[in-house]
Design a protein around this motif. Structure first.
Motif, PDB file in Angstrom:
ATOM      1  N   ASP A  60      16.854   4.120 -29.354  1.00 28.39           N
ATOM      2  CA  ASP A  60      17.289   5.185 -28.444  1.00 28.39           C
ATOM      3  C   ASP A  60      16.177   6.205 -28.222  1.00 28.39           C
ATOM      4  N   PHE A  61      15.478   6.579 -29.277  1.00 32.79           N
ATOM      5  CA  PHE A  61      14.384   7.537 -29.169  1.00 32.79           C
ATOM      6  C   PHE A  61      13.296   7.007 -28.250  1.00 32.79           C
ATOM      7  N   GLU A  62      12.924   5.737 -28.432  1.00 32.99           N
ATOM      8  CA  GLU A  62      11.840   5.166 -27.633  1.00 32.99           C
ATOM      9  C   GLU A  62      12.233   4.974 -26.170  1.00 32.99           C
ATOM     10  N   LYS A  63      13.509   4.848 -25.877  1.00 27.80           N
ATOM     11  CA  LYS A  63      13.941   4.800 -24.476  1.00 27.80           C
ATOM     12  C   LYS A  63      13.573   6.095 -23.766  1.00 27.80           C
ATOM     13  N   GLU A  64      13.662   7.195 -24.485  1.00 29.64           N
ATOM     14  CA  GLU A  64      13.365   8.496 -23.900  1.00 29.64           C
ATOM     15  C   GLU A  64      11.887   8.863 -23.979  1.00 29.64           C
ATOM     16  N   HIS A  65      11.230   8.474 -25.070  1.00 31.29           N
ATOM     17  CA  HIS A  65       9.871   8.956 -25.319  1.00 31.29           C
ATOM     18  C   HIS A  65       8.779   7.896 -25.152  1.00 31.29           C
ATOM     19  N   SER A  69       6.273   5.017 -29.553  1.00 29.38           N
ATOM     20  CA  SER A  69       6.149   6.444 -29.852  1.00 29.38           C
ATOM     21  C   SER A  69       6.476   6.768 -31.307  1.00 29.38           C
TER      22      SER A  69
END
Length: 95
Positions: A60-65, A69
């Protein structure tokens, strides 16, 4: 798939999770997940589910960043892989 083949796969998935190599882990889950679920013993399936659950936050974090990342560039395994030509400078791929 027998236990002797499943154990190194799960170990590799765990290391990818620890290193923050989520694109790599995603591939491993996509490629091996169904095989482990279909042919693995109960404890292997439980470990796979645990890895997937733990990884979801990173996905989920890498979808945004951006991909990679969360990669831990100073992790000993990452450092060793870079010595052998794996992973270009990934910092440019992160947002």
């Amino acid at each position: 798939m027998d236990r002797e083949r499943i154990e190194p796969i799960l170990a590799s998935m765990t290391e990818s999770l620890e290193r923050g190599a989520f694109p790599e882990l995603s591939f491993q889950i996509d490629f091996y997940g169904a095989l482990i679920r279909a042919n693995g013993c109960d404890d292997a399936v439980v470990r796979l589910i645990e890895i997937c659950d733990q990884a979801q936050v990173g996905f989920d974090f890498e979808k945004e960043h951006g991909q990679w990342s969360l990669m831990k560039h100073d992790h000993p395994a990452t450092v060793e892989l870079r010595k052998h030509g794996f992973y270009k400078d990934l910092s440019s791929e992160a947002a």
